[in-house]
Design an enzyme around this catalytic site. Structure first.
Site, PDB file in Angstrom:
ATOM      1  N   PHE A 119       0.813  -1.198   0.000  1.00  0.00           N
ATOM      2  CA  PHE A 119       0.000   0.000   0.000  1.00  0.00           C
ATOM      3  C   PHE A 119       0.856   1.260   0.000  1.00  0.00           C
ATOM      4  CE2 PHE A 119      -2.842   3.003   2.315  1.00  0.00           C
ATOM      5  CZ  PHE A 119      -3.803   3.097   1.317  1.00  0.00           C
ATOM      6  N   GLU A 120       1.813   1.275   0.911  1.00  0.00           N
ATOM      7  CA  GLU A 120       2.684   2.449   1.018  1.00  0.00           C
ATOM      8  C   GLU A 120       3.483   2.668  -0.255  1.00  0.00           C
ATOM      9  OE1 GLU A 120       5.057   1.823   4.507  1.00  0.00           O
ATOM     10  OE2 GLU A 120       3.970   3.436   5.536  1.00  0.00           O
TER      11      GLU A 120
END
Ligand SMILES: *[C@@H]1O[C@H](CO)[C@@H](O)[C@H](O)[C@H]1NC(C)=O
Ligand SMILES: *[C@@H]1O[C@H](CO)[C@@H](O)[C@H](O)[C@H]1NC(C)=O
Ligand SMILES: *[C@@H]1O[C@H](CO)[C@@H](O)[C@H](O)[C@H]1NC(C)=O
Ligand SMILES: *[C@@H]1O[C@H](CO)[C@@H](O)[C@H](O)[C@H]1NC(C)=O
Ligand SMILES: *[C@@H]1O[C@H](CO)[C@@H](O)[C@H](O)[C@H]1NC(C)=O
Ligand SMILES: *[C@@H]1O[C@H](CO)[C@@H](O)[C@H](O)[C@H]1NC(C)=O
Ligand SMILES: *[C@@H]1O[C@H](CO)[C@@H](O)[C@H](O)[C@H]1NC(C)=O
Length: 560
Positions: free
Chosen positions: A471-472
């Site tokens: 996600f990051e």
């Protein structure tokens, strides 16, 4: 015998009277004989009727009104010598009509001649009425004859002297030269106008007499001769088919000032008449000279040159229409122009083919060409975009910490070996160059924004595959890509058949620009920069930077 004597005298009288009566009167000679007082004059008999000797002609002279012929006594001032009546010299009282009678036993002719004797004009060496008119043109040479001298000398050795306005001419100057009885003025100018007197001595009975003639020379500006204008042909090149009929008319316009007589004709290059051309009267017909005139001021001359069927030898030859005054204009035959439209079509089709082939070749050798170009032309240029890394390398991390994981080997060993060691690229490999403890998003964002390319390595093994910090990483990636417009290179480590599990961005990039796919093992041969894979990758990477640049920004770790 008085009777017979009487009869003889009667007879003589009859004969002479009948002779006089039957003598054919031929009137008076138009030409007057002008002479200056004191100069000798030879007066010729003005009658001519064939050979004197063959016709047994004899001549006798009479003064008008006198029945007695003038005698032959050389001691007499006026006497007959041969057919001439000679006045040596002539004096003013001799101005009279004289009758010449020419005859043989059956025929007789008579004609009068006028002699006029004048005094010299006051203070000059000539008498105006005796002047001969003479003309010439300025800027041209002028020839003056000493007129009516032939009858006075037996030989031509008599030296003639020349005077201009009664002053002796300097005949040794370049301006004049005198030959026999002619004076030539080399180049006429207005100053040459004047009275030219020629003078010769005449000896008789031990006395020297003077013979002179004076010409009044008037000079005019030369006539302006406008050369005839050739209306046709006009130095033409004619494109004609082999075997075709061709007719060329030479038309020349003569203006009034043109030379009075001129003529036009067809000639060849070397000035040879067309009559000497091989085809003359075979397939070449030259027409007659035609003339027409609208008025006194101008007239045209035309001559046709017809070719019943053009032959090969007629091509590339110049046929001149020439005038006698030297103007000429030509016609030349050439084969018809090749079909220009066809030529254009062929040209453009060839051009398109060449362009297509070039494009195909470029497509095929694009990578080699670009790499060659870079290595030879721009390799020494340092990219001055403020970025530190040539590529940011992103790959799925092995969560199992299995050291034999091929993705790790490729990303951490193979890639740096080739790109960093051999090609001097600077890579930021996530998982190698990031410092533990830093916030992932910051690191990624910072590194990507300082990289010229983003290399994403994709693997197939779905069990192993997943992006760490998925996600990051994705947020950072999108952010960096959008802000910096960093170019992305997709690198398949093995063939991936199914992209359905991939993120949308990856699918989009793959569709847009394809992937670079690795093939085979990590062998020595496959680590050569000249293999297809590395060439493709290098092509997508920015130009390699000069080797001299320090690698100080690198954190090199050879572990794993
Ligand atoms: C005399 O002259 C004429 C030509 O005028 C000629 O025909 C004729 O034969 C001449 N007579 C003599 C006798 O020569
Ligand atoms: C013409 O003259 C020659 C001599 O000069 C003479 O022999 C001849 O008979 C003459 N002819 C005539 C027709 O009188
Ligand atoms: C020819 O010369 C002689 C001697 O000098 C002279 O007596 C005579 O008059 C001259 N005749 C003429 C026609 O001059
Ligand atoms: C005649 O002309 C020549 C050449 O121009 C010159 O040498 C000579 O002195 C001239 N003579 C006179 C008398 O003018
Ligand atoms: C040359 O051809 C022209 C045109 O056909 C014709 O009028 C002319 O009479 C021809 N001239 C000759 C000499 O054949
Ligand atoms: C004479 O011929 C020329 C050339 O062919 C032409 O232009 C001109 O009209 C003609 N003139 C007359 C009076 O026919
Ligand atoms: C005429 O000259 C041209 C070029 O000047 C050449 O290509 C052509 O073959 C020549 N034709 C003949 C018939 O000599």
């Amino acid at each position: 015998m008085p009777l017979s004597l009487y009869a003889f005298i009667l007879c003589l009288m009859y004969l002479s009277s009948s002779k006089a009566e039957t003598c054919q009167n031929e009137g008076e000679e138009f030409h007057r004989f002008f002479v200056v007082n004191g100069q000798p004059l030879h007066l010729p008999c003005p009658i001519y009727h064939g050979s004197m000797t063959e016709n047994n002609f004899s001549v006798s002279w009479y003064k008008y009104g006198s029945k007695n012929p003038i005698g032959f006594d050389r001691m007499s001032r006026i006497h007959q010598h041969e057919n001439y009546l000679k006045f040596i010299p002539a004096v003013l009282e001799d101005s009279e009509w004289y009758l010449c009678v020419l005859g043989n036993s059956t025929q007789c002719y008579q004609k009068g001649s006028k002699v006029e004797v004048f005094n010299y004009d006051e203070g000059v060496c000539y008498s105006k009425p005796t002047l001969y008119p003479a003309e010439g043109f300025t800027d041209q040479s002028i020839s003056l004859q000493c007129p009516h001298m032939e009858a006075y000398f037996d030989d031509t050795s008599t030296k003639i002297e020349w005077f201009k306005d009664c002053i002796p001419l300097n005949l040794s100057s370049d301006q004049y030269y005198a030959i026999k009885n002619a004076l030539t003025i080399t180049k006429g100018t207005k100053e040459n106008e004047g009275k030219y007197t020629c003078e010769a001595p005449y000896y008789f009975n031990g006395t020297r007499y003077k013979l002179s003639r004076t010409s009044d020379l008037v000079l005019r500006a030369p006539l302006k001769q406008s050369s005839p204008a050739i209306i046709n042909p006009t130095n033409n090149i004619m494109h004609v088919d082999l075997g075709s009929f061709v007719s060329v008319t030479c038309t020349v316009l003569f203006k009034k000032e043109s030379v009075a007589f001129d003529f036009i004709y067809w000639t060849l290059e070397d000035g040879d008449l067309i009559e000497n051309y091989v085809g003359y009267n075979e397939w070449i017909i030259v027409g007659d000279l035609y003339t027409n005139s609208t008025n006194d001021n101008e007239h045209w001359l035309t001559v046709d040159l017809n070719f019943t069927a053009i032959r090969e030898e007629d091509y590339n030859r110049t046929f001149f229409c020439s005038t006698t005054s030297g103007s000429r204009a030509f016609i030349m035959f050439k084969h018809p122009d090749p079909n220009f439209q066809g030529f254009l079509i062929v040209f453009f089709v060839s051009l398109v083919i060449v362009i297509v082939i070039t494009l195909i070749l470029f497509k095929i050798f694009k990578v080699d060409i670009v790499l060659f170009y870079r290595s030879n032309c721009v390799a020494k240029v340092i990219l001055n975009d403020g970025k530190i890394y040539d590529a940011y390398v992103m790959y799925p991390k092995n969560t199992n910490r299995n050291s034999s994981y091929t993705m790790d080997i490729f990303a951490l060993k193979v890639l740096p070996e080739v790109l960093e060691r051999q090609c001097f690229y600077r890579l930021f490999i996530f998982g190698r160059d990031d410092i533990p403890g830093q916030a992932t998003v910051d690191v990624i964002d910072n590194a990507i924004s300082q990289s010229r390319r983003l290399v994403i390595i994709l693997g197939n093994t779905s069990s192993e595959y997943r992006l760490e910090n998925d996600f990051e990483q994705q947020i950072a990636m999108y952010d960096a890509l959008i802000r910096n417009k960093t170019k992305v290179i997709l690198l398949e480590l093995e063939r991936i058949a199914d992209y359905s599990n991939m993120p949308e961005s990856i699918k989009y990039i793959k569709q847009k620009q394809g992937v670079v796919r690795w093939k085979g093992e990590f062998t020595e041969a496959n680590l050569s920069t000249s293999s297809k894979f590395w060439k493709n990758l290098r092509y997508r990477l920015p130009p390699e930077q000069p080797q001299s640049v320090e690698d100080s920004n690198y954190i090199t770790t050879d572990d794993l």
